[in-house]
Write a protein that holds these residues in place. Sequence first.
Motif, short mmCIF file in Angstrom:
data_model
loop_
_atom_site.label_atom_id
_atom_site.label_comp_id
_atom_site.label_asym_id
_atom_site.label_seq_id
_atom_site.Cartn_x
_atom_site.Cartn_y
_atom_site.Cartn_z
N MET A 50 -24.50 -12.99 0.63
CA MET A 50 -25.87 -13.12 0.15
C MET A 50 -25.99 -14.06 -1.06
SD MET A 50 -27.36 -9.26 0.55
CE MET A 50 -27.76 -8.58 2.18
N TYR A 51 -24.86 -14.54 -1.55
CA TYR A 51 -24.89 -15.48 -2.67
C TYR A 51 -24.69 -16.92 -2.18
CZ TYR A 51 -24.51 -11.41 -5.76
OH TYR A 51 -24.74 -10.22 -6.42
N CYS A 52 -23.55 -17.19 -1.55
CA CYS A 52 -23.27 -18.57 -1.13
C CYS A 52 -23.80 -18.87 0.27
CB CYS A 52 -21.77 -18.86 -1.20
SG CYS A 52 -20.77 -18.01 0.06
N GLY A 53 -23.97 -17.84 1.11
CA GLY A 53 -24.48 -18.04 2.45
C GLY A 53 -23.50 -18.68 3.41
N ASP A 54 -22.26 -18.88 2.97
CA ASP A 54 -21.28 -19.59 3.80
C ASP A 54 -20.19 -18.66 4.33
OD1 ASP A 54 -20.10 -21.98 4.94
OD2 ASP A 54 -18.59 -21.85 3.38
N ASN A 55 -19.51 -17.97 3.44
CA ASN A 55 -18.40 -17.11 3.85
C ASN A 55 -18.90 -15.78 4.41
OD1 ASN A 55 -16.54 -19.00 2.82
ND2 ASN A 55 -16.74 -18.13 0.78
N ILE A 106 -30.49 -14.72 -10.40
CA ILE A 106 -31.55 -14.47 -9.42
C ILE A 106 -31.05 -13.42 -8.44
CG2 ILE A 106 -32.97 -15.49 -7.61
CD1 ILE A 106 -32.45 -18.21 -9.02
N ASP A 107 -31.84 -12.38 -8.22
CA ASP A 107 -31.50 -11.33 -7.27
C ASP A 107 -31.97 -11.77 -5.89
OD1 ASP A 107 -31.18 -9.11 -5.70
OD2 ASP A 107 -32.02 -7.70 -7.15
N PRO A 108 -31.06 -12.11 -4.98
CA PRO A 108 -31.47 -12.65 -3.67
C PRO A 108 -32.15 -11.63 -2.76
CG PRO A 108 -29.10 -12.28 -3.72
CD PRO A 108 -29.60 -12.06 -5.12
N THR A 109 -32.10 -10.35 -3.13
CA THR A 109 -32.73 -9.34 -2.26
C THR A 109 -34.17 -9.06 -2.65
OG1 THR A 109 -32.07 -7.43 -3.61
CG2 THR A 109 -30.49 -8.23 -1.98
N SER A 110 -34.57 -9.44 -3.84
CA SER A 110 -35.92 -9.07 -4.28
C SER A 110 -36.72 -10.22 -4.90
CB SER A 110 -35.84 -7.94 -5.32
OG SER A 110 -35.14 -8.36 -6.48
N GLU A 111 -36.09 -11.40 -5.03
CA GLU A 111 -36.78 -12.52 -5.66
C GLU A 111 -36.76 -13.76 -4.78
OE1 GLU A 111 -36.29 -12.64 -10.26
OE2 GLU A 111 -34.32 -12.18 -9.45
N ILE A 127 -30.49 -27.92 -7.16
CA ILE A 127 -30.92 -28.45 -8.45
C ILE A 127 -31.63 -27.33 -9.18
CG2 ILE A 127 -32.40 -30.14 -9.60
CD1 ILE A 127 -32.12 -31.88 -7.06
N ASP A 128 -31.24 -27.07 -10.42
CA ASP A 128 -31.88 -26.00 -11.18
C ASP A 128 -33.25 -26.44 -11.67
OD1 ASP A 128 -31.50 -26.83 -14.32
OD2 ASP A 128 -29.80 -27.50 -13.12
N LEU A 129 -34.22 -25.54 -11.55
CA LEU A 129 -35.57 -25.79 -12.02
C LEU A 129 -35.87 -24.99 -13.28
CD1 LEU A 129 -37.46 -25.64 -8.59
CD2 LEU A 129 -36.54 -27.65 -9.76
N THR A 130 -35.06 -23.97 -13.54
CA THR A 130 -35.24 -23.11 -14.71
C THR A 130 -33.86 -22.72 -15.25
OG1 THR A 130 -35.17 -21.05 -13.44
CG2 THR A 130 -37.33 -22.12 -13.70
N ASP A 131 -33.85 -22.03 -16.38
CA ASP A 131 -32.59 -21.54 -16.94
C ASP A 131 -31.93 -20.54 -15.99
OD1 ASP A 131 -32.93 -23.07 -19.19
OD2 ASP A 131 -33.76 -21.45 -20.42
N ARG A 132 -32.75 -19.79 -15.28
CA ARG A 132 -32.21 -18.81 -14.34
C ARG A 132 -31.54 -19.52 -13.16
NH1 ARG A 132 -35.94 -14.22 -12.51
NH2 ARG A 132 -33.88 -13.32 -12.10
N ALA A 135 -28.16 -20.83 -14.46
CA ALA A 135 -27.16 -19.77 -14.60
C ALA A 135 -26.63 -19.34 -13.24
CB ALA A 135 -27.77 -18.57 -15.33
N THR A 136 -27.51 -19.24 -12.25
CA THR A 136 -27.10 -18.82 -10.92
C THR A 136 -26.19 -19.84 -10.27
OG1 THR A 136 -29.17 -17.57 -10.63
CG2 THR A 136 -27.94 -18.14 -8.64
N ILE A 137 -26.50 -21.12 -10.43
CA ILE A 137 -25.64 -22.18 -9.89
C ILE A 137 -24.26 -22.12 -10.53
CG2 ILE A 137 -25.26 -24.67 -9.82
CD1 ILE A 137 -28.30 -25.00 -9.53
#
Length: 232
Positions: A50-55, A106-111, A127-132, A135-137
């Motif tokens: 649920m984070y990288c979507g690859d593995n 960023i919580d991928p299940t609720s945001e 590409i990051d659009l915000t500080d959040r 940080a997630t990247i």
Amino acid sequence: MAGYTGDIGQAAVPKQRAKQLWKHTTVRRHIHPALRSALAEMAPGLERCMYCGDNQGTDIDHFEPVRLNPLRTFDWHNHLLACSLCNSHLKRDQFPFADDDKPLLIDPTSEDPAPHLHLSLAAGAYIDLTDRGDATIKVFDLNRKILVRGRLNAYRITPLLLDKWRTAFEKDDLAEAEAYAETIWEQPTADVVYAMFHQALTPGAEDIFADASETLALLRDQVIRTGLLGTC
């Protein structure tokens, strides 16, 4: 799981009790498999992280680490399916906060990540659009080379699959159409497909798909959008 949460809340040292319960044999045999199964059904692609979507997602990750909030150890909304790389090697128990003490990840299940992250389809990178977003990247190393390569592959192959789906649908070959639909949504880096459909309707789409006008036409095709997204 509410019973376990109550047990942790009454413990003299909640963090220690939470770790003990989470690793308890009964929990590992009965709670973990049920959680992993439920999360796998919700994960993108074929049980992708649920984070990288690859593995493949193999681990149950606590989005908010047990060390910070032991009362959320058995909180369903705090569980995510993650690959061992994202969970054990990258995120570990990192959970950065902003200056106002709000979580940065960023919580991928609720945001909806869209306000914080933009996927450059041509580059295969976020590409990051915000500080959040930044940080997630960084925490999940979302622009590591193998992920960029996988996204570029998905960007190249998806238009071909969309065209195949439409052809099968027009021939009323529903079994073949369903097979192509499964291939489209179950491929790794499914975030690319979502981004393609989303960006095709945004202002400036002609610039985004400047070298891929046929792809843009497919993504805007109402038959395809209705069949694969349930909407025009």
